[in-house]
Write a protein that holds these residues in place. Sequence first.
Motif, mmCIF file in Angstrom:
data_model
loop_
_atom_site.group_PDB
_atom_site.id
_atom_site.type_symbol
_atom_site.label_atom_id
_atom_site.label_comp_id
_atom_site.label_asym_id
_atom_site.label_seq_id
_atom_site.Cartn_x
_atom_site.Cartn_y
_atom_site.Cartn_z
ATOM 1 N N ARG C 52 0.812 -1.221 0.000
ATOM 2 C CA ARG C 52 0.000 0.000 0.000
ATOM 3 C C ARG C 52 0.843 1.267 0.000
ATOM 4 O O ARG C 52 0.320 2.366 0.070
ATOM 5 N N ASN C 107 -11.307 6.130 -2.810
ATOM 6 C CA ASN C 107 -10.595 5.037 -2.156
ATOM 7 C C ASN C 107 -9.995 5.510 -0.827
ATOM 8 O O ASN C 107 -9.424 6.592 -0.760
ATOM 9 N N PRO C 108 -10.087 4.661 0.200
ATOM 10 C CA PRO C 108 -9.562 5.064 1.508
ATOM 11 C C PRO C 108 -8.033 5.105 1.590
ATOM 12 O O PRO C 108 -7.467 5.898 2.341
ATOM 13 N N THR C 109 -7.370 4.250 0.805
ATOM 14 C CA THR C 109 -5.924 4.118 0.980
ATOM 15 C C THR C 109 -5.165 5.433 0.762
ATOM 16 O O THR C 109 -4.344 5.803 1.608
ATOM 17 N N PRO C 110 -5.423 6.182 -0.319
ATOM 18 C CA PRO C 110 -4.672 7.444 -0.477
ATOM 19 C C PRO C 110 -4.917 8.423 0.671
ATOM 20 O O PRO C 110 -4.000 9.117 1.104
ATOM 21 N N PHE C 111 -6.138 8.463 1.198
ATOM 22 C CA PHE C 111 -6.404 9.352 2.337
ATOM 23 C C PHE C 111 -5.592 8.910 3.543
ATOM 24 O O PHE C 111 -4.894 9.700 4.178
ATOM 25 N N MET C 112 -5.682 7.631 3.832
ATOM 26 C CA MET C 112 -4.990 7.085 4.992
ATOM 27 C C MET C 112 -3.485 7.332 4.913
ATOM 28 O O MET C 112 -2.839 7.591 5.912
ATOM 29 N N GLN C 113 -2.946 7.240 3.694
ATOM 30 C CA GLN C 113 -1.497 7.399 3.515
ATOM 31 C C GLN C 113 -1.095 8.849 3.298
ATOM 32 O O GLN C 113 0.060 9.129 3.003
ATOM 33 N N SER C 114 -2.053 9.776 3.370
ATOM 34 C CA SER C 114 -1.706 11.155 3.044
ATOM 35 C C SER C 114 -1.263 11.959 4.258
ATOM 36 O O SER C 114 -0.565 12.949 4.120
#
Lengths: 413, 85, 343
Positions: C52, C107-114
């Motif tokens: 991810r 998508n949640p992943t880019p937010f979570m990783q931002s």
Amino acid sequence: MGQRIVVSGIGIVSALGLGKESTFRALCEGKSGISSIQYLQTEHAHFPVGEVKLSNAEMMDMLGIKSDTPHTRTSLMGMIAAQEALEDAHISQNERIALANGITVGGMDKTEQYYLDFLSNHSCDEYIAIHDCGACSEMIADHFGELFNQLQTISTACSSAANAIMAGAMLIKNGRADMVLAGGTECITKFHLNGFNTLMILDNEPCKPFDANRHGINLGEGAAYVVLETKEHFLTRNAELILAGSQQKLKPLAVLSGYANTCDAFHQTASSPDGEGAYRAMKQALETAHLQPSDIDYINAHGTGTNNNDNSESAAISRVFGDKIPAVSSTKGFTGHATSAAGGLETVISILALQHNFMPPNLNFSTKPDDLPFTPLTAGRQASPPLQHVLSNSFGFGGNNTSLLFSKYGDDE
Amino acid sequence: MNELILKLKEEIIEVLNLEDLTPDEIDENAPLFIEGLGLDSIDALELIVLMEKNYGIKLTDAAQSRDIFQSIKVMADYIAANRTK
Amino acid sequence: MNKVYIQSAAHISAQKPLSEEWMDNPVVYEGDSVKSIDLNYKEYLAPNVARRMGKLLKRALVCARMAMKRAKVEMPDAIITATGLGCIENTEHFLDAMTREGETLLNPTPFMQSTHNTIGSSIALDIKCHGYNSHYSQKHTSFDCALQDAFIQFQNGKIQTALLNAHDESSSVFDSILQHIDCWHFENGGFKGETAISMALGNQPTPETLCRMEDMMICYRPTMPVLQKELQKLLERNGLTIHDLDAVFIGVNGNAENDNVYYACTETLFPNLPLARYKHLFGEHFTMSGIGFYVVATCLQQGRLPEHLLLAKENPAKQVKCIVLYNHSENRDHSMILLSNKK
């Protein structure tokens, strides 16, 4: 034990209103600031939020800022709260003070508004350089002329403000600042609302921290700061003001007696089931304050209203306090979850609790989960005997967990 | 059904960045979470987006969706019965 | 007061990764934006760990692991991270989708990783480190603030080891947006770079130690007299005078407005001292002073200043023992970091 760090001023703006008086009044009356979306432009208008009930234009007007000045909502709220805290602490223009500021998405409110302009034309270029977190702190500092001689912006998601307060205390203890304005600011953005929505942790109804039927958070916004200095510095400053005839003998509002920052190191967004990071943060905060769990009279919990946070936090509280858990409430039902500013709002609420000997309720709690080791305060309550020590928890994504401990400044000190 | 299972495997590999896997290496009857592919709560959220985007199926409860995401086979059955596109 | 030793460093940058080859054989660039020389991260990170992660997080994990390995530290007491813009690629991804495609099916992943603190918390997660973990984001003094946090905790005896990180990445859309503002325009060989560096710090010298950090100061919008006074105080409390300094490293980057502040200030503050630079090799980004810190530490470890780092060729190339790293952020924040080869 070293020098005592005292709080000599507080300032707050949140969904509960402007300033410490209206904040305290709302807490006493059990009146939530959460309502339907009024200012944020979004497709998700059905989510309840804790907005500051002022437009940017109204805030600029209050602050005497010309309407065409590039600004962000985060910095405007920060200026309002900073101004109150500085006045509360009687900081004069010729003093010098450091700023430790907690922020996460900075100028995202303007970046999301002008994003397509940034890409296609030059009409909004003045907003590019104020996108980042550091720029927001600079705008806040510069609003007060030459007052600030050191800046640092801390970005640890929802524990940012709490970590800024801790960082401020460390600067003073190390002799690198005489006084620090510490706390945090963050406005609601589409970016945050949608981000939390993708994680499916926004409640469609008013949030219910620790309740069996909780469904997540209500996003909030605001800014809150404290002025920190050593007890000696406070007394000297106060004595000088008395000599100059401009002030009476004052007492600090509270003592910042303990703090700790730990990492849960469990998952990117989820908290561990046993609350390891939270447990360590509370435990170490007690240790730095040389206090026992039994000394704590009230915990202002992080209590966001998500299944995961509230489970993890209550497990950690149980591990620290055993079967003698002090009074607990989350005030997120009043303010919403103001992300980076949350630790600042809850610090000010904790200090108001100590000052007025009043513990605010955990709004919207009705059904106790079977495994919850305590029942949060369902109604506001005067404390008897008087509150001496209050613990405030702030936990962020990534497991950045911080606990702050505030104590009453003794009459005999 | 086999066609749908293959398509789903390809989509999951792409969305969850399982780039070291090929569709034949994924057992459609193996559990997706913890064991098997070892997916976690964020992957579940990504799969919820995939279900709506690609098949028009809206899942509103993250916990409930875990029943549907038991295995690729269970997912495919659910899609076949409920898809709107 | 406890001193702080730089025990190791590991970088992924415009120069050869994880290597000090730039000392004698630097890569030279033309053009005003340079991407870092990436490693094949598959050789370093298990697929399940990395799947991810964007490039910034992959770099961060590899740098952190390598710095700890080189310093023989398994579990630091603190992880402190600096970043100006965080994982901007993920921020951009989420923002772009939200703006162009609307507020559904994101998508949640880019937010979570931002979020900025994804960096340090991913490192903590990788090694299961429950210690102090914080992030600083203060424009061009982000690293200096993070370093000061570590330094204070060493001085107070709160920590014995720390992992200090500085990270900023380039991204297609934000790079083009930054092009709209003057401070991201470079001439005379300057360029926009990317930062990825981890350093292990400790309170005791070891055979691996690069150098010692004596002290530092940061001040916001100082006047020249204030800056002079702060420098004086910094030197005095460390028992030094200006004559003990062998060189001053400055962050000249090919942007005239930025560079003129350095030239004007050093002329008053450090007359007659050799000036050296590092951004001509590594480029400019918010956390580039972290690379500057590593460059100075490497020079002190090797006891020499390669000629290509010096701004004026006539400067004597003698053995260097004590160096100041001077950094400013748009002439607002000014910081000075004092390093020496003492052990």
